[in-house]
Motif scaffolding. Structure first.
Motif, short mmCIF file in Angstrom:
data_model
loop_
_atom_site.label_atom_id
_atom_site.label_comp_id
_atom_site.label_asym_id
_atom_site.label_seq_id
_atom_site.Cartn_x
_atom_site.Cartn_y
_atom_site.Cartn_z
N TYR A 4 12.40 21.10 -36.40
CA TYR A 4 12.67 20.89 -34.98
C TYR A 4 12.97 22.23 -34.34
O TYR A 4 13.69 23.05 -34.91
N SER A 6 13.95 23.91 -30.38
CA SER A 6 14.19 23.82 -28.94
C SER A 6 14.85 25.13 -28.51
O SER A 6 15.12 26.00 -29.34
N LYS A 7 15.16 25.21 -27.24
CA LYS A 7 15.78 26.43 -26.71
C LYS A 7 17.17 26.68 -27.31
O LYS A 7 17.57 27.82 -27.49
N LEU A 38 20.89 16.84 -28.08
CA LEU A 38 20.43 17.58 -29.25
C LEU A 38 20.90 16.95 -30.56
O LEU A 38 20.15 16.90 -31.55
N ASP A 41 18.71 13.93 -31.09
CA ASP A 41 17.39 14.39 -31.52
C ASP A 41 17.42 14.78 -33.00
O ASP A 41 16.51 14.45 -33.76
#
Length: 146
Positions: A4, A6-7, A38, A41
């Motif tokens: 995974y 993300s930012k 998050l 996720d």
């Protein structure tokens, strides 16, 4: 292997001495809304990938490097302990090693995260650096194998 990206959160499966573990790298200002999104996720990712790892080992480390976060509140730490740690335990995590944030305010909240779950099967320790965190876990594993 990346699971995974993300930012503010990257999750991967790492391997040390033939022992796979989950590595999370966090960064940025974590508002309650972003942080909880998050976390949820990440739980979806773990539900998908962890069964394959757990077939091969009895203990599983979540290594969380949060040194790059600049803000997290005590409320989020309390939420993790009450709501999320039982989910982590159900998913098969046995240990969590957390590398502290460099930000004073964030580090004070994260220090409150150390402890053992009610069942005694999920242990969280907080460390100042990556090497100490990894050593702690592998010392635990080596004792369990003896």
């Amino acid at each position: 292997m990346k699971l995974y990206t993300s930012k503010m959160l990257d999750i991967s499966i790492e391997d040390m001495q033939g022992q796979p573990f989950i590595k999370e790298v966090w960064s940025g200002v974590l508002t309650e809304k972003i942080f909880k999104r998050l976390i949820y996720d990440s739980i979806e990712v773990y539900e998908k990938y962890l069964p394959n790892i757990l077939n091969r080992q009895e203990t599983l480390l979540m290594y969380a490097n949060v040194s790059g976060i600049t803000m997290i509140r005590n409320e989020e730490i309390e939420w993790l302990e009450k709501e999320i740690n039982p989910i982590y335990e159900r998913l098969g995590f046995t240990h969590q090693a957390v590398v502290m944030p460099s930000s004073f305010f964030a580090s004070q909240a994260v220090l409150n995260y150390e402890g053992v779950s009610e069942s005694g099967k999920f242990i969280t320790n907080v460390f100042k650096d990556e090497l100490s965190a990894i050593r702690w876990y592998f010392k635990k594993i080596n004792k369990a194998l003896q």
